[in-house]
Design a protein around this motif. Structure first.
Motif, PDB file in Angstrom:
ATOM      1  N   CYS A 170       0.911  -1.453   0.121  1.00  0.00           N
ATOM      2  CA  CYS A 170      -0.008  -0.144   0.034  1.00  0.00           C
ATOM      3  C   CYS A 170       0.921   1.211  -0.060  1.00  0.00           C
ATOM      4  O   CYS A 170       0.437   2.280  -0.599  1.00  0.00           O
ATOM      5  CB  CYS A 170      -0.993  -0.007   1.277  1.00  0.00           C
ATOM      6  N   VAL A 171       2.247   1.045   0.686  1.00  0.00           N
ATOM      7  CA  VAL A 171       2.921   2.543   0.628  1.00  0.00           C
ATOM      8  C   VAL A 171       3.112   2.822  -0.739  1.00  0.00           C
ATOM      9  O   VAL A 171       3.255   4.116  -1.083  1.00  0.00           O
ATOM     10  CB  VAL A 171       4.210   1.957   1.554  1.00  0.00           C
ATOM     11  N   SER A 172       3.420   1.788  -1.605  1.00  0.00           N
ATOM     12  CA  SER A 172       3.700   2.065  -3.075  1.00  0.00           C
ATOM     13  C   SER A 172       2.633   2.903  -3.860  1.00  0.00           C
ATOM     14  O   SER A 172       2.883   3.700  -4.977  1.00  0.00           O
ATOM     15  CB  SER A 172       4.170   0.886  -3.823  1.00  0.00           C
ATOM     16  N   THR A 173       1.494   2.852  -3.283  1.00  0.00           N
ATOM     17  CA  THR A 173       0.375   3.417  -3.867  1.00  0.00           C
ATOM     18  C   THR A 173      -0.184   4.681  -3.283  1.00  0.00           C
ATOM     19  O   THR A 173      -1.301   5.220  -3.609  1.00  0.00           O
ATOM     20  CB  THR A 173      -0.633   2.507  -4.117  1.00  0.00           C
ATOM     21  N   GLN A 340      -9.388   8.913 -16.271  1.00  0.00           N
ATOM     22  CA  GLN A 340     -11.099   8.806 -15.982  1.00  0.00           C
ATOM     23  C   GLN A 340     -11.218   9.192 -14.755  1.00  0.00           C
ATOM     24  O   GLN A 340     -12.253   9.968 -14.833  1.00  0.00           O
ATOM     25  CB  GLN A 340     -11.331   7.233 -16.202  1.00  0.00           C
ATOM     26  N   PHE A 341     -10.602   9.061 -13.679  1.00  0.00           N
ATOM     27  CA  PHE A 341     -11.243   9.362 -12.086  1.00  0.00           C
ATOM     28  C   PHE A 341     -10.007  10.076 -11.505  1.00  0.00           C
ATOM     29  O   PHE A 341     -10.491  10.435 -10.277  1.00  0.00           O
ATOM     30  CB  PHE A 341     -11.301   7.904 -11.485  1.00  0.00           C
ATOM     31  N   GLY A 342      -8.818  10.375 -11.941  1.00  0.00           N
ATOM     32  CA  GLY A 342      -8.100  11.601 -11.571  1.00  0.00           C
ATOM     33  C   GLY A 342      -7.199  10.691 -10.153  1.00  0.00           C
ATOM     34  O   GLY A 342      -6.582  11.191  -9.337  1.00  0.00           O
ATOM     35  N   THR A 343      -7.194   9.258 -10.320  1.00  0.00           N
ATOM     36  CA  THR A 343      -6.474   8.792  -9.234  1.00  0.00           C
ATOM     37  C   THR A 343      -5.891   7.411  -9.699  1.00  0.00           C
ATOM     38  O   THR A 343      -6.243   6.934 -10.844  1.00  0.00           O
ATOM     39  CB  THR A 343      -7.354   8.529  -7.800  1.00  0.00           C
ATOM     40  N   THR A 344      -5.158   6.836  -8.981  1.00  0.00           N
ATOM     41  CA  THR A 344      -4.768   5.492  -9.373  1.00  0.00           C
ATOM     42  C   THR A 344      -6.089   4.334  -9.218  1.00  0.00           C
ATOM     43  O   THR A 344      -6.919   4.798  -8.344  1.00  0.00           O
ATOM     44  CB  THR A 344      -3.608   4.631  -8.581  1.00  0.00           C
ATOM     45  N   GLY A 345      -6.293   3.282  -9.515  1.00  0.00           N
ATOM     46  CA  GLY A 345      -7.171   2.329  -9.416  1.00  0.00           C
ATOM     47  C   GLY A 345      -6.591   1.089  -8.501  1.00  0.00           C
ATOM     48  O   GLY A 345      -7.523   0.366  -8.072  1.00  0.00           O
ATOM     49  N   CYS A 346      -5.125   1.249  -7.849  1.00  0.00           N
ATOM     50  CA  CYS A 346      -4.845   0.144  -7.183  1.00  0.00           C
ATOM     51  C   CYS A 346      -4.548   0.734  -5.741  1.00  0.00           C
ATOM     52  O   CYS A 346      -3.736   1.730  -5.649  1.00  0.00           O
ATOM     53  CB  CYS A 346      -3.498  -0.500  -7.738  1.00  0.00           C
ATOM     54  N   VAL A 347      -4.758  -0.075  -4.651  1.00  0.00           N
ATOM     55  CA  VAL A 347      -4.351   0.556  -3.407  1.00  0.00           C
ATOM     56  C   VAL A 347      -3.585  -0.452  -2.693  1.00  0.00           C
ATOM     57  O   VAL A 347      -3.166  -0.030  -1.519  1.00  0.00           O
ATOM     58  CB  VAL A 347      -5.885   0.446  -2.548  1.00  0.00           C
TER      59      VAL A 347
END
Length: 387
Positions: A170-173, A340-347
């Protein structure tokens, strides 16, 4: 929230009181519990059902329950379930239609009374995932009304991560192991020589009101410092990491990479990764008619970009190969999701790694793509979507 409340401390009896108070309010409390050889999310009527003394061992394609000696309740990594299952259920009826004897047709929207959920033990990665799904499913032009109704009635009690698993990154994202804003209450579990207790931070007026109604004490500085220390230590013990590069650029520049052939040879295109992912949101609809032909229902269900028919257009699927479908999933998750959404899709929860039957590790795949681009930067370029 009108004013920030001071951090508090609950003991195990206080946690029991918290769950009891939520039940008295008429809420459906959902939290982690041990069932069928895994830590799953299920309805709880008592805090005694929490997985006290259980942890997990994780690796690519591997998940195993293990006993812990400290009796901690939240010292485990993400299991096969995410809160998506409750806010964005796998199957949902949208409407039904009936034909009367005179041939008239009436339509009835399906708008059931949704539960007033209280989610107990939401990991920081899952808290981030809920925020992402909020943007995807309620923040745009085409809102999912069912998701919105469930989300508005949900109370979130986070549990900060103190024991990251071998598949966590999670720290990477840009997430955890500390809980970002968005919670009503946040718990940090501490088990040491001073006892078993939970530091509680308040994130909303509703959370403050809930805390005021149960036994607690104001947090002392030692407890606050200990809570900060265990979360900081977890940050340095992530089992995996993504390479520290611009992932949007890397994925966009790697559409013709040879690595896609390597992963396609291992990928079963089963869609497990999309099913356990807390942010994947794709659905399809289906009509189901009874034998008389006088009653029909439209239902929404989860779909996956790994399904051959997911990209079907007249004449056949756009993405017919395993290579193109895996590439679509990973590129969208890490790159075009931003568009599309202004953020990454991976948590960085690591579920897709642990629950992949072939043991495919997305952090390994991204690192391989980065290495391939570094070796031959001129060869890596945008390719076609159908190969």
């Amino acid at each position: 929230m009108t004013a920030p409340a001071a951090p508090a401390v609950l003991d195990r009896d206080g946690l029991n009181a918290l769950v009891a108070a939520l039940v008295v309010q008429g809420r459906t409390v959902v939290g982690p519990t041990v069932r069928d050889g895994a830590i799953v999310l299920a309805e709880l009527t008592s805090a005694d059902a929490l997985p006290y003394g259980w942890g997990v061992e994780l690796d690519a394609g591997r998940y195993r329950l293990v006993r812990r000696e400290d009796g901690a309740a939240f010292a485990h990594s993400a299991g096969p379930h995410s809160w998506k299952s409750f806010l964005h259920p796998a199957r949902e009826r949208l409407w039904s239609a009936d034909r009367t004897p005179d041939g008239a047709v009436s339509f009835t929207p399906h708008e059931p009374e949704v539960p007033s959920y209280a989610f107990l033990g939401v990991r920081p990665c899952d808290l981030q995932a809920i925020a992402i799904q909020d943007r995807v499913l309620t923040g745009g032009r085409y809102a999912d009304d069912g998701y919105g109704r469930r989300r508005r009635k949900a109370l979130l009690i986070a549990a900060e991560c103190t024991e990251p698993g071998a598949t966590c990154f999670c720290v990477s994202t840009g997430g955890g192991p500390a809980a970002d804003p968005g919670y009503d209450l946040a718990l940090t579990e501490i088990v040491d020589g001073s006892g078993h207790r939970f530091l509680v931070r308040v994130g909303s007026d509703e959370g403050a009101e809930l805390l005021d109604g149960i036994p607690h004490r104001t947090a002392d500085q030692v407890t606050q410092d200990t809570a900060d220390a265990v979360v900081d230590a977890a940050r340095d013990r992530m089992g995996r990491s993504l390479p520290p590069v611009d992932l949007r650029t890397l994925m966009g520049a790697s559409l013709d990479a040879e690595r896609w052939d390597d992963v396609a040879a291992r990928c079963l295109t089963c869609g497990n990764c999309t099913m356990v992912c807390p942010t994947c949101f794709c659905t399809t609809t289906e009509e189901v008619t009874d034998l008389t032909g006088d009653h029909t229902e439209r239902r929404q269900r989860w779909d996956s970009c790994f399904d051959l028919d997911f990209s079907y257009l007249h004449g056949g699927p756009v993405r017919s190969s395993a290579r193109s479908r895996y590439r679509q999933w990973l590129t969208h998750k890490l790159s075009t999701w931003h568009d599309q959404f202004g953020t990454t899709g991976c948590v960085g929860c690591g579920r897709c790694i642990a629950w992949c039957p072939a043991g495919i590790d997305i952090t390994e795949e991204v690192a391989a793509l980065d290495a391939e681009r570094a070796e031959d930067p001129e060869h890596a370029h945008a390719g076609t979507e159908t190969d």
